[in-house]
Design a protein around this motif. Structure first.
Motif, PDB file in Angstrom:
ATOM      1  N   ARG A 168     -54.636 -80.901  33.879  1.00  0.00           N
ATOM      2  CA  ARG A 168     -53.765 -79.830  33.650  1.00  0.00           C
ATOM      3  C   ARG A 168     -52.554 -80.584  32.820  1.00  0.00           C
ATOM      4  O   ARG A 168     -52.103 -79.901  31.648  1.00  0.00           O
ATOM      5  N   ILE A 169     -52.042 -81.658  33.237  1.00  0.00           N
ATOM      6  CA  ILE A 169     -51.279 -82.396  32.415  1.00  0.00           C
ATOM      7  C   ILE A 169     -51.451 -82.654  30.811  1.00  0.00           C
ATOM      8  O   ILE A 169     -50.668 -82.364  30.014  1.00  0.00           O
ATOM      9  N   VAL A 170     -52.863 -83.136  30.697  1.00  0.00           N
ATOM     10  CA  VAL A 170     -53.370 -83.441  29.483  1.00  0.00           C
ATOM     11  C   VAL A 170     -53.535 -82.501  28.676  1.00  0.00           C
ATOM     12  O   VAL A 170     -53.150 -82.425  27.409  1.00  0.00           O
ATOM     13  N   THR A 171     -54.022 -81.408  29.333  1.00  0.00           N
ATOM     14  CA  THR A 171     -54.376 -80.206  28.421  1.00  0.00           C
ATOM     15  C   THR A 171     -52.995 -79.653  28.051  1.00  0.00           C
ATOM     16  O   THR A 171     -52.779 -78.996  26.957  1.00  0.00           O
ATOM     17  N   ASN A 172     -51.946 -79.444  28.699  1.00  0.00           N
ATOM     18  CA  ASN A 172     -50.732 -78.844  28.434  1.00  0.00           C
ATOM     19  C   ASN A 172     -50.076 -79.861  27.299  1.00  0.00           C
ATOM     20  O   ASN A 172     -49.460 -79.356  26.278  1.00  0.00           O
ATOM     21  N   ARG A 173     -50.278 -80.945  27.548  1.00  0.00           N
ATOM     22  CA  ARG A 173     -49.764 -81.937  26.229  1.00  0.00           C
ATOM     23  C   ARG A 173     -50.438 -81.655  24.946  1.00  0.00           C
ATOM     24  O   ARG A 173     -49.722 -81.504  23.995  1.00  0.00           O
ATOM     25  N   ARG A 182     -59.435 -72.853  22.677  1.00  0.00           N
ATOM     26  CA  ARG A 182     -60.174 -74.117  22.504  1.00  0.00           C
ATOM     27  C   ARG A 182     -59.999 -74.928  23.738  1.00  0.00           C
ATOM     28  O   ARG A 182     -61.128 -75.524  24.009  1.00  0.00           O
ATOM     29  N   ALA A 183     -58.880 -74.861  24.339  1.00  0.00           N
ATOM     30  CA  ALA A 183     -58.821 -75.705  25.735  1.00  0.00           C
ATOM     31  C   ALA A 183     -59.727 -75.016  26.600  1.00  0.00           C
ATOM     32  O   ALA A 183     -60.394 -75.773  27.510  1.00  0.00           O
ATOM     33  N   CYS A 184     -59.956 -73.764  26.826  1.00  0.00           N
ATOM     34  CA  CYS A 184     -60.817 -73.080  27.795  1.00  0.00           C
ATOM     35  C   CYS A 184     -62.269 -73.510  27.391  1.00  0.00           C
ATOM     36  O   CYS A 184     -62.920 -73.981  28.187  1.00  0.00           O
ATOM     37  N   TRP A 185     -62.662 -73.511  26.292  1.00  0.00           N
ATOM     38  CA  TRP A 185     -63.924 -73.839  25.728  1.00  0.00           C
ATOM     39  C   TRP A 185     -64.418 -75.192  25.865  1.00  0.00           C
ATOM     40  O   TRP A 185     -65.387 -75.358  26.446  1.00  0.00           O
ATOM     41  N   VAL A 186     -63.502 -75.956  25.620  1.00  0.00           N
ATOM     42  CA  VAL A 186     -63.699 -77.473  25.698  1.00  0.00           C
ATOM     43  C   VAL A 186     -63.999 -77.715  27.141  1.00  0.00           C
ATOM     44  O   VAL A 186     -64.732 -78.526  27.826  1.00  0.00           O
ATOM     45  N   ILE A 229     -60.396 -74.253  35.638  1.00  0.00           N
ATOM     46  CA  ILE A 229     -60.049 -74.160  34.390  1.00  0.00           C
ATOM     47  C   ILE A 229     -58.683 -73.220  34.370  1.00  0.00           C
ATOM     48  O   ILE A 229     -57.669 -73.738  33.759  1.00  0.00           O
ATOM     49  N   ALA A 230     -58.653 -72.329  35.017  1.00  0.00           N
ATOM     50  CA  ALA A 230     -57.542 -71.388  35.530  1.00  0.00           C
ATOM     51  C   ALA A 230     -56.495 -72.312  36.130  1.00  0.00           C
ATOM     52  O   ALA A 230     -55.175 -72.198  35.485  1.00  0.00           O
ATOM     53  N   GLY A 231     -56.599 -73.216  36.954  1.00  0.00           N
ATOM     54  CA  GLY A 231     -55.568 -74.041  37.465  1.00  0.00           C
ATOM     55  C   GLY A 231     -55.017 -74.976  36.298  1.00  0.00           C
ATOM     56  O   GLY A 231     -53.735 -75.367  36.497  1.00  0.00           O
ATOM     57  N   VAL A 232     -55.604 -75.632  35.545  1.00  0.00           N
ATOM     58  CA  VAL A 232     -55.443 -76.455  34.550  1.00  0.00           C
ATOM     59  C   VAL A 232     -54.882 -75.875  33.565  1.00  0.00           C
ATOM     60  O   VAL A 232     -53.537 -76.373  33.136  1.00  0.00           O
ATOM     61  N   VAL A 233     -55.286 -74.804  33.132  1.00  0.00           N
ATOM     62  CA  VAL A 233     -54.554 -74.077  31.979  1.00  0.00           C
ATOM     63  C   VAL A 233     -53.318 -73.203  32.253  1.00  0.00           C
ATOM     64  O   VAL A 233     -52.492 -72.997  31.607  1.00  0.00           O
ATOM     65  N   GLY A 234     -53.292 -72.805  33.473  1.00  0.00           N
ATOM     66  CA  GLY A 234     -52.302 -72.012  34.251  1.00  0.00           C
ATOM     67  C   GLY A 234     -52.357 -70.566  34.062  1.00  0.00           C
ATOM     68  O   GLY A 234     -51.405 -69.829  33.836  1.00  0.00           O
ATOM     69  N   ILE A 235     -53.636 -69.942  33.830  1.00  0.00           N
ATOM     70  CA  ILE A 235     -53.783 -68.534  33.761  1.00  0.00           C
ATOM     71  C   ILE A 235     -54.808 -68.115  34.813  1.00  0.00           C
ATOM     72  O   ILE A 235     -55.221 -69.055  35.485  1.00  0.00           O
ATOM     73  N   SER A 236     -54.987 -66.786  35.000  1.00  0.00           N
ATOM     74  CA  SER A 236     -55.993 -66.242  35.938  1.00  0.00           C
ATOM     75  C   SER A 236     -57.287 -66.706  35.586  1.00  0.00           C
ATOM     76  O   SER A 236     -57.679 -66.927  34.404  1.00  0.00           O
TER      77      SER A 236
END
Length: 196
Positions: A91-96, A150-154, A166-173
């Motif tokens: 989550r931290i890396v994805t947000n960065r 792209r984040a979700c697909w990767v 993925i939902a937890g990492v990206v912060g969406i449902s």
């Protein structure tokens, strides 16, 4: 000659590679730098791979992961263990990476896939040229995605995370993740239709 129970016993996280991430994260949160170092060494390769696939540059990915670990070190006392340490780092890396992508908006190409290394591709120049062209078209198609898509697909296709993770990492449902991945797959199917 010392008896077995008198032999010196190595302690600390470096001497105990079997220690789980949860225990290492707790120790690191209490200020144990060695425990945090083990976590960094253990998870850097997969996080750099994620960053490279999202940003298209290993150097940018290494910078993003380094920044993410610095942020994680500062925020470790807040880490409650509700998710796995690696999921938290994803989550931290994805947000960065998302922040970096939003800041530069698509000006660079994303080099997600390398050339296949199967022998038949190397033995035929025509096949190698065809593969290179297909990878180039896929790279261009992926570069047209929004950073969030792209984040979700990767995370799904290249890192094998489940929709809930993925939902937890990206912060969406979870439903929003499914929708994004569905739309990306449909878009890529259309964009790569010449290669079917």
């Amino acid at each position: 000659m010392p008896e077995d129970d008198e032999a010196p016993v190595a302690t600390g996280p470096v001497a105990q590679p079997e220690l789980g991430d949860a225990l290492l994260a707790v120790r690191a949160g209490e200020g144990d730098e060695e425990a945090f170092e083990v976590l960094v060494r253990r998870h850097s390769p997969v996080l750099i791979s994620l960053g490279t696939r999202m940003l298209g540059s290993r150097a940018d990915a290494e910078d993003a992961v380094q920044d993410a670990f610095v942020s994680a070190w500062r925020r470790l006392p807040e880490f409650r263990g509700d998710s796995a340490f690696l999921t938290w780092m994803y989550r931290i890396v994805t947000n960065r990476c998302l922040n970096l992508l939003r800041a530069r908006r698509p000006t660079e190409q994303l080099d997600v896939l390398g050339e296949p290394s199967a022998p038949e591709y190397r033995s035929s120049p025509a096949r190698a040229a065809e593969t290179t062209a297909a990878v180039k078209d896929l790279t261009q198609a992926l570069a047209q995605l929004s950073p969030e898509q792209r984040a979700c697909w990767v995370l799904r296709e290249l890192h094998g995370l489940g929709y809930r993770e993925i939902a937890g990492v990206v912060g969406i449902s979870e439903q929003a993740v499914r929708g994004r991945i569905f739309r990306v797959r449909r878009y890529l199917t259309e964009a790569m239709s010449a290669w079917r």
